[in-house]
Design an enzyme around this catalytic site. Structure first.
Site, PDB file in Angstrom:
ATOM      1  N   ASP A 125      31.966  -2.249  -2.342  1.00  0.00           N
ATOM      2  CA  ASP A 125      31.226  -2.769  -3.397  1.00  0.00           C
ATOM      3  C   ASP A 125      31.825  -3.608  -4.544  1.00  0.00           C
ATOM      4  O   ASP A 125      32.792  -3.258  -4.655  1.00  0.00           O
ATOM      5  CB  ASP A 125      30.200  -1.737  -4.122  1.00  0.00           C
TER       6      ASP A 125
HETATM    7  N1  URA Z   1      30.295   3.891  -0.447  1.00  0.00           N
HETATM    8  C1  URA Z   1      29.618   2.964  -1.624  1.00  0.00           C
HETATM    9  O1  URA Z   1      28.721   3.537  -1.811  1.00  0.00           O
HETATM   10  N2  URA Z   1      30.292   1.719  -1.931  1.00  0.00           N
HETATM   11  C2  URA Z   1      31.483   1.497  -1.514  1.00  0.00           C
HETATM   12  O2  URA Z   1      32.130   0.544  -2.235  1.00  0.00           O
HETATM   13  C3  URA Z   1      32.293   2.143  -0.750  1.00  0.00           C
HETATM   14  C4  URA Z   1      31.605   3.374  -0.076  1.00  0.00           C
END
Ligand code: URA
Length: 242
Positions: free
Chosen positions: A104
């Protein structure tokens, strides 16, 4: 084998006509000898290359470990926002290096990028179960019951998560934990914590399969994988040794 002009175009050194002009003018050497024929046949894996007397790294297959900072999209390109590719020299984009999976925008830590499409695909294939380990900070206490719920496999709105390991590192008004998951669904870790009533305030990936984030890399810094790291990843991907 590959034509010299195509090799230079693939490295992002110019359009076909531009690189043909450079070659014809004698600006390029291959294995130490001037080559003025654009159709000259080369092996990008073995031949050495210079342009105007300066060595050029001609490798078309590269694998990168990046310490992703917060604030960048994990995408090959985006029309509006900066992406992780902006941290690498343009040649990596030219030769088709791509992130393996996504973090993310606000997640930090280990991101693997590769030009090897097959390895990329195999590392992400459902059923491959490449473990990923994250450090998470959440907005309240965590309990042994939460660790049990992670281990049992949490039920989320659209799927039941595979059993995951939750190691509670500190517990209080905000808590920290190390989480290992065996799959990589969208917002997986955040959604798992949300299922036990916690919001993730920081998420950092430490491991992807056998690959561990090099602590010498500051946020935004990167390096290519070592031979040993690549060999181990190929095993994670269940690929034959080349
Ligand atoms: N899980 C998430 O919620 N976000 C990420 O960036 C990676 C794994």
């Amino acid at each position: 084998m590959m034509r010299l002009d195509r090799w230079l175009v693939t490295l992002g050194m110019g359009s076909r006509s531009e690189v043909q002009r450079m070659i014809r003018r004698g600006a390029v050497t291959v294995d130490g000898l001037p080559v003025t024929d654009p159709s000259f046949s080369c092996s990008p894996d073995n031949c050495t290359l210079t342009l105007h007397g300066a060595p050029v790294d001609g490798r078309l297959v590269r694998h990168v470990m990046l310490h992703k900072p917060a604030g960048l999209l994990t995408a090959a390109r985006d029309r509006k926002q900066p992406t992780v590719m902006d941290l690498l020299p343009p040649v990596y984009v030219a030769i088709g290096c791509m992130p393996v999976g996504r973090l993310d925008k606000d997640t930090t830590g280990l991101l693997l990028l590769t030009c090897d499409g097959e390895m990329n695909h195999r590392l992400l294939a459902p059923g491959r179960h490449v473990d990923k380990t994250y450090l998470a900070e959440v907005d309240g206490p965590l309990t042994a019951a939460d660790a049990e719920a992670f281990a049992a496999g949490l039920t989320l709105s659209d799927f039941t998560a595979a059993p995951a390991h939750l190691e509670i590192l500190s517990c209080g008004e905000s808590s920290t934990a190390r989480v290992t998951v065996h799959e990589g669904k969208f917002h997986q870790v955040k959604r798992m914590f949300s299922a036990v009533g916690r919001e993730v305030t920081q998420l950092h990936r430490e491991r992807f399969g056998s690959l561990r984030l090099d602590e010498a890399l500051a946020p935004g810094a990167w390096r290519e994988l070592t031979e040993e790291e690549l060999r181990a990843l190929r095993q994670d991907a269940q690929m034959e040794e080349k």
